[in-house]
Design an enzyme around this catalytic site. Structure first.
Site, PDB file in Angstrom:
ATOM      1  N   HIS A 295       6.558  13.516  -1.421  1.00  0.00           N
ATOM      2  CA  HIS A 295       5.101  13.299  -1.351  1.00  0.00           C
ATOM      3  C   HIS A 295       4.347  14.503  -0.824  1.00  0.00           C
ATOM      4  O   HIS A 295       3.124  14.518  -0.838  1.00  0.00           O
ATOM      5  CB  HIS A 295       4.812  12.084  -0.466  1.00  0.00           C
ATOM      6  N   CYS A 317       7.260  17.088  -4.920  1.00  0.00           N
ATOM      7  CA  CYS A 317       7.245  17.063  -6.389  1.00  0.00           C
ATOM      8  C   CYS A 317       6.303  18.160  -6.904  1.00  0.00           C
ATOM      9  O   CYS A 317       5.172  18.304  -6.404  1.00  0.00           O
ATOM     10  CB  CYS A 317       6.774  15.695  -6.884  1.00  0.00           C
ATOM     11  N   GLU A 347       1.098  11.370   0.560  1.00  0.00           N
ATOM     12  CA  GLU A 347       0.635  12.387  -0.399  1.00  0.00           C
ATOM     13  C   GLU A 347      -0.831  12.733  -0.133  1.00  0.00           C
ATOM     14  O   GLU A 347      -1.218  13.910  -0.158  1.00  0.00           O
ATOM     15  CB  GLU A 347       0.797  11.863  -1.835  1.00  0.00           C
ATOM     16  N   THR A 385      -1.464  11.177  -7.233  1.00  0.00           N
ATOM     17  CA  THR A 385      -0.723  11.151  -8.506  1.00  0.00           C
ATOM     18  C   THR A 385      -0.317   9.751  -8.962  1.00  0.00           C
ATOM     19  O   THR A 385       0.066   9.567 -10.119  1.00  0.00           O
ATOM     20  CB  THR A 385       0.561  11.988  -8.387  1.00  0.00           C
ATOM     21  N   CYS A 415       0.116  11.342 -12.596  1.00  0.00           N
ATOM     22  CA  CYS A 415       1.214  12.027 -13.275  1.00  0.00           C
ATOM     23  C   CYS A 415       1.722  11.241 -14.497  1.00  0.00           C
ATOM     24  O   CYS A 415       1.425  10.056 -14.657  1.00  0.00           O
ATOM     25  CB  CYS A 415       2.352  12.286 -12.293  1.00  0.00           C
ATOM     26  N   SER A 444       3.604   3.381  -3.718  1.00  0.00           N
ATOM     27  CA  SER A 444       2.274   3.241  -4.326  1.00  0.00           C
ATOM     28  C   SER A 444       2.375   2.923  -5.811  1.00  0.00           C
ATOM     29  O   SER A 444       1.730   2.002  -6.318  1.00  0.00           O
ATOM     30  CB  SER A 444       1.485   4.528  -4.106  1.00  0.00           C
ATOM     31  N   ASN A 445       3.225   3.673  -6.538  1.00  0.00           N
ATOM     32  CA  ASN A 445       3.240   3.457  -7.993  1.00  0.00           C
ATOM     33  C   ASN A 445       3.831   2.086  -8.341  1.00  0.00           C
ATOM     34  O   ASN A 445       3.444   1.477  -9.327  1.00  0.00           O
ATOM     35  CB  ASN A 445       3.946   4.617  -8.708  1.00  0.00           C
ATOM     36  N   SER A 487      10.283   5.197  -7.956  1.00  0.00           N
ATOM     37  CA  SER A 487      11.227   5.498  -6.867  1.00  0.00           C
ATOM     38  C   SER A 487      12.367   4.481  -6.780  1.00  0.00           C
ATOM     39  O   SER A 487      13.216   4.584  -5.889  1.00  0.00           O
ATOM     40  CB  SER A 487      10.473   5.561  -5.539  1.00  0.00           C
TER      41      SER A 487
END
Ligand code: SF4
Length: 529
Positions: A295, A317, A347, A385, A415, A444-445, A487
């Protein structure tokens, strides 16, 4: 010899959930209990009128005969969705106490083993009901176990021993129904006497009966619509490989600032191999190796590491580094940077730290309305992202309306992996009755995938693994969408499908919206010569 009940994962080529197969509706619960006392305890725990319990008698021979007769009469089992063997057992390990429950993941009679893939799911359901339950191996024996035999069986990995389960499962296999086994420890051989232990076991069997009913209600054939792409992205694969290589090249311990990626499984696995996860650099000894997570970090953290002579390996990343570079560039050019993201995320903290005097966090359109900047003609925006594309578009739209001359990043900040996984989950959510997202709560994603599904009107749950599935979510659900955040390891997806197959035949249909080929190089510190 090892068998699996049910043998029930099929991979479908056809991408048509409705046509994959007609799901058989869930039926009721039928319990097989060897003894009168056990049957009575289970019966008293029932909460649903349709649940039934049959006594099979004690010992291998009687159990085989009775269960064989009952399962052969298909009309007798016709209205039942799930069959559960429930009774007492001898606990074999010192950490099992009278009243504890063992859900069979595997049952052996010494020659033949039968695997029951849904055991973790049922054990977790029992724990949620406040019972001490675990999944493990059960051994069926011909006679009551003697103390010396307990130690021997425990050393072979068995948790409990009984006198009927193996024979019952062999007889019930022909029914084609999902089968589970719940045994309550009555005699651990390590604690109090037979009577009090037996009473504790019967109380647990009674308390377990409603959970067995929930399990039976979740039993049915179903289709799993698998979203593609799913699971690890290139940035996560790279970050994990960096820690693995650092351990290999420099030996343990290797310190990692924050979770390398937001996933409890990944972190636990690396911890076992010698990684030490810390919140801040002051927990890292001077001169030690420290890895910065995927992050990213703020420049202040890099300065601190340099001042402490820490040997840094940066796993940020490259797509996060790109956002950092844009923040520095806009700030250098005199712009106020509106960073669209979530407060407190690592992040976001890293990006804010790149140009703290020029960057302001905006999370919502309301934040934009309140925003006041020194020069409205010199505003730029950047994004975290892993945002939801549509929500981020709302905020950037509000910014554009307020600051028409606003500069945008050179290329999308959200991303490719986030974008692709959100499109993929949408494609399965539209046809699923329930979506399961493998991922951790702080990912988060992964959280965005749950929200994306819910915006399609399909209920979704974030789960770290199969044990997080609440059986009640599955009642009456014949099409389950399944994905994993960037992840979450691919193995978790397989584990979830296997667990679902313990509830009835599962047909897996993969729905691929795009394929990915992104790869990132490793930092020089961990490159092999
Ligand atoms: S989700 Fe995107 S930004 Fe985050 S690590 Fe993966 S590829 Fe990089």
């Amino acid at each position: 010899m090892t068998e699996t009940i049910p043998q029930s994962i099929a991979v479908s080529e056809a991408d048509s959930p409705a046509g994959a197969h007609a799901a058989e509706p869930a039926g009721g619960l039928l319990v097989f209990a060897p003894l009168r006392l056990e049957a009575s305890a289970v019966r008293r725990g029932f909460t649903q009128a349709g649940s039934r319990v049959e006594r099979t008698g004690m010992g291998v021979t009687r159990a085989r005969k009775t269960a064989g007769q009952k399962s052969a009469r298909e009309s007798h089992l016709g209205s039942f969705g799930g069959l559960v063997v429930m009774g007492t057992a001898a606990g074999l390990t010192a950490d099992l106490h009278p009243g504890d429950l063992v859900v069979a993941a595997e049952v052996s009679d010494g020659e033949t083993s039968i695997t029951l893939p849904g055991a973790d799911l049922l054990a977790a359901g029992l724990r949620r009901a406040g019972l001490n339950a675990r999944a493990g191996q059960i051994r069926t024996v011909g006679k009551l176990v003697r103390p010396a035999q307990r130690a021997e069986l425990a050393a072979q990995g068995f948790l409990a021993a009984d006198m009927e389960t193996s024979a019952l499962l062999a007889a019930l296999a022909s029914s084609g129904r999902p089968v589970a086994v719940i045994r309550a420890v009555s005699d651990s051989g390590f604690g109090p006497g037979m009577v009090s232990g037996g009473l504790a076991a019967l109380r647990s069997l009674r308390a377990a009966a409603p959970v067995a009913e929930k399990w039976a209600a979740a039993c049915q054939e179903r289709t799993v619509l698998l979203a593609g792409p799913r699971s690890f992205c290139a940035g996560v694969e790279r970050a994990i490989e960096i820690v693995e290589r650092a351990l290999e090249l420099r030996g343990a311990p290797v310190y990692v600032r924050k979770q390398i990626v937001h996933n409890t499984r990944v972190v636990a696995d690396l911890e076992q191999r010698g990684a030490v996860f810390v919140d801040e650099l002051d927990e890292v000894p001077d001169g030690a190796t420290v890895v910065f997570s995927a992050h990213g970090v703020s420049p202040a953290v890099r300065t601190d590491a340099s001042d402490r002579s820490l040997s840094v390996i940066d796993a940020t990343c490259p797509l996060v580094s790109k956002v950092h570079a844009e923040a520095r560039r806009f700030a250098r050019e005199g712009y106020t940077v509106a960073l669209i993201g979530h407060a407190g995320h690592e992040e976001v903290e890293g990006t804010l730290g790149e140009a703290p005097d020029s960057t302001v966090l905006v999370q919502t359109a309301e934040d934009v309305a309140r925003l006041s900047v020194p020069d409205p003609a010199k505003v730029a925006y950047l994004m975290q992202t892993t945002l939801a594309i549509d929500e981020a578009a709302d905020v950037s739209g509000a910014l554009r309306e307020k600051f028409p001359q606003m500069r945008a990043p050179g290329s999308d900040d959200i991303c490719y992996a986030t974008t692709n996984r959100q499109a993929a989950v949408r494609a399965v959510a539209v046809d699923a009755e329930l979506v399961l997202v493998a991922g951790s709560k702080n990912s988060s994603n992964s959280v965005r995938l749950v929200e994306r599904s819910e915006r399609e009107g399909t209920p979704a749950h974030l789960i770290d693994g199969a044990a997080d599935i609440d059986l009640s979510w599955l009642a009456g659900v014949s099409v389950v969408g399944l994905t994993a955040g960037a992840s979450a390891p691919p193995a978790v997806v397989s584990e979830i499908i296997t667990a679902l197959s313990g509830l009835g035949t599962v047909t897996v249909t993969e729905r691929v919206t795009t394929t990915e080929s992104v790869q990132f190089g490793l930092p020089r510190e961990v490159r092999r010569s």
